[in-house]
Structure formats: structure tokens, C-alpha cells
Design a protein around this motif. Structure first.
Motif, mmCIF file in Angstrom:
data_model
loop_
_atom_site.group_PDB
_atom_site.id
_atom_site.type_symbol
_atom_site.label_atom_id
_atom_site.label_comp_id
_atom_site.label_asym_id
_atom_site.label_seq_id
_atom_site.Cartn_x
_atom_site.Cartn_y
_atom_site.Cartn_z
ATOM 1 N N GLN A 42 -2.145 -5.925 0.302
ATOM 2 C CA GLN A 42 -2.291 -4.485 0.523
ATOM 3 C C GLN A 42 -1.073 -3.689 0.062
ATOM 4 O O GLN A 42 -1.153 -2.472 -0.067
ATOM 5 N N TRP A 43 0.066 -4.351 -0.191
ATOM 6 C CA TRP A 43 1.280 -3.661 -0.608
ATOM 7 C C TRP A 43 1.812 -4.267 -1.900
ATOM 8 O O TRP A 43 1.277 -5.226 -2.427
ATOM 9 N N ASP A 44 2.917 -3.738 -2.340
ATOM 10 C CA ASP A 44 3.648 -4.247 -3.498
ATOM 11 C C ASP A 44 3.943 -5.742 -3.307
ATOM 12 O O ASP A 44 4.247 -6.184 -2.195
ATOM 13 N N ASP A 45 3.879 -6.499 -4.396
ATOM 14 C CA ASP A 45 4.066 -7.951 -4.334
ATOM 15 C C ASP A 45 5.443 -8.384 -3.863
ATOM 16 O O ASP A 45 5.619 -9.519 -3.424
ATOM 17 N N ARG A 46 6.437 -7.508 -3.959
ATOM 18 C CA ARG A 46 7.790 -7.873 -3.519
ATOM 19 C C ARG A 46 7.889 -8.023 -2.009
ATOM 20 O O ARG A 46 8.772 -8.680 -1.493
ATOM 21 N N ILE A 47 6.976 -7.392 -1.281
ATOM 22 C CA ILE A 47 7.008 -7.401 0.181
ATOM 23 C C ILE A 47 6.257 -8.621 0.703
ATOM 24 O O ILE A 47 5.106 -8.838 0.368
ATOM 25 N N SER A 48 6.924 -9.406 1.560
ATOM 26 C CA SER A 48 6.263 -10.531 2.227
ATOM 27 C C SER A 48 5.754 -10.106 3.603
ATOM 28 O O SER A 48 4.658 -10.464 4.003
#
Length: 184
Positions: A42-48
Motif C-alpha cells: 500500500q506504500w512506497d517499497d522503501r517502507i517495511s
């Protein structure tokens, strides 16, 4: 070239630790429950994982923590508040990057929340996610060789700890801070 002694390096790291601890304290001082919400697309791929903190968000990334701070929620919300005047939005990001960390560390989580969140962001239905349960414990195995990084929440506070296994070298744990010029 400035050469730092072990003692001066330790003093600098202690300043960073105190500053980061104050940011973590924000979660304890304001929130009763602290949860880490996983990124399932649901968010940018950098965020885990994302953590709500007072005045912003904390994003747990593969090898970093990014504090996204904003005054967006600081204005009054009482009945009768005049919202005709534009307020200046202030944002700031501070990133703690772990130097030399394994960006492919195995991530496991446990202690799922009873509550869940739904994310219907934008027109791209691939990013629409529902029934995402947050967690209170996240482990990044082999974050450094023979060292695991563990994020946990307890009593309304978020903390991270390093679990040093046999053969692990604590001197490998290093980080840098971007976005902060001074520490008090």
C-alpha cells in the motif's frame, strides 16, 4: 583530516542515541498503544513498517529509520475554529541509516493486533489493501553478521535492540544521521 578517538566517537554516538531516544520517547509520551503496520504494497517499497508518532510517522525501512515530522495535526480542531486562514505546513525528515547493514535481512513479525486497517489509496487497485493487522514485534535476522535487530513495543513505547549471537561483532553496528544539524 579529523581523526576521532574511541572516546570522541562514543560521545558522538551517545548524542545520537539520546536524540533518537527522545524521538522514540514521543511514542510513549503520547500514545497508549504503539503498533508497527506492515507494508503489504500500500506504500512506497522503501517502507517495511509504519509507526504513528506524535506529530508524524516513523518509517522502518530495510536499513534505516525515517522520522517524518509535521505540524499538520497541531492546529485546533474545536468547534468554531476559523479554518479560512491558510496555515503554514511544516515538515521535516530525519533519517538514521545503519551503515553496512544487510538490506536482505529476513524479516519476521509476531504479536498481531486485534484491530486492522484498510488502505484504499489512489486509483491503482493493486495498492488497495484491506484487513492489515499491525504487530508489536519485528525481527530482522542477520542484520549484521550474527547480529539480529529487534523492534518491539511495550507499555506504549517503541524500542529497538540488537541481539548479538555467537561470532557477532558489536563494533559492526554503526549508523549515521541525516536531516539533523544539531543535537541538544
Amino acid at each position: 583530516m579529523l581523526k576521532l578517538t574511541y572516546r570522541s566517537k562514543l560521545a558522538i554516538h551517545l548524542k545520537y542515541i539520546i536524540y533518537i531516544s527522545l524521538l522514540f520517547f514521543q511514542t510513549w509520551a503520547v500514545a497508549q498503544d504503539v503498533w508497527m503496520t506492515p507494508n503489504l504494497g500500500q506504500w512506497d517499497d522503501r517502507i517495511s513498517f509504519s509507526v504513528d508518532i506524535n506529530q508524524g510517522k516513523l518509517y522502518i525501512e530495510k536499513t534505516a529509520l525515517t522520522y517524518y515530522l509535521s505540524n499538520a495535526m497541531a492546529h485546533a480542531h474545536e468547534d468554531g475554529t476559523d479554518h479560512t486562514t491558510a496555515e503554514k505546513l511544516r515538515v521535516h525528515a530525519i533519517q538514521q541509516s545503519f551503515i553496512g547493514a544487510n538490506s536482505n535481512a529476513k524479516i519476521t513479525s509476531k504479536d498481531s493486533s486485534k484491530h486492522y486497517a484498510n488502505y484504499f489509496i489512489g486509483n491503482d487497485q493493486a495498492k488497495w489493501k484491506s484487513k492489515i493487522h499491525s504487530v508489536s514485534n519485528v525481527k530482522l535476522s542477520e542484520f549484521y553478521p550474527n547480529i539480529d535487530l529487534i523492534y518491539s513495543t511495550k507499555n506504549g513505547a517503541l524500542s529497538y535492540n540488537f541481539e548479538i549471537n555467537n561470532g557477532g561483532d558489536p563494533s559492526k553496528i554503526q549508523f549515521k544521521i541525516d536531516g539533523a544539524d544539531k543535537f541538544y
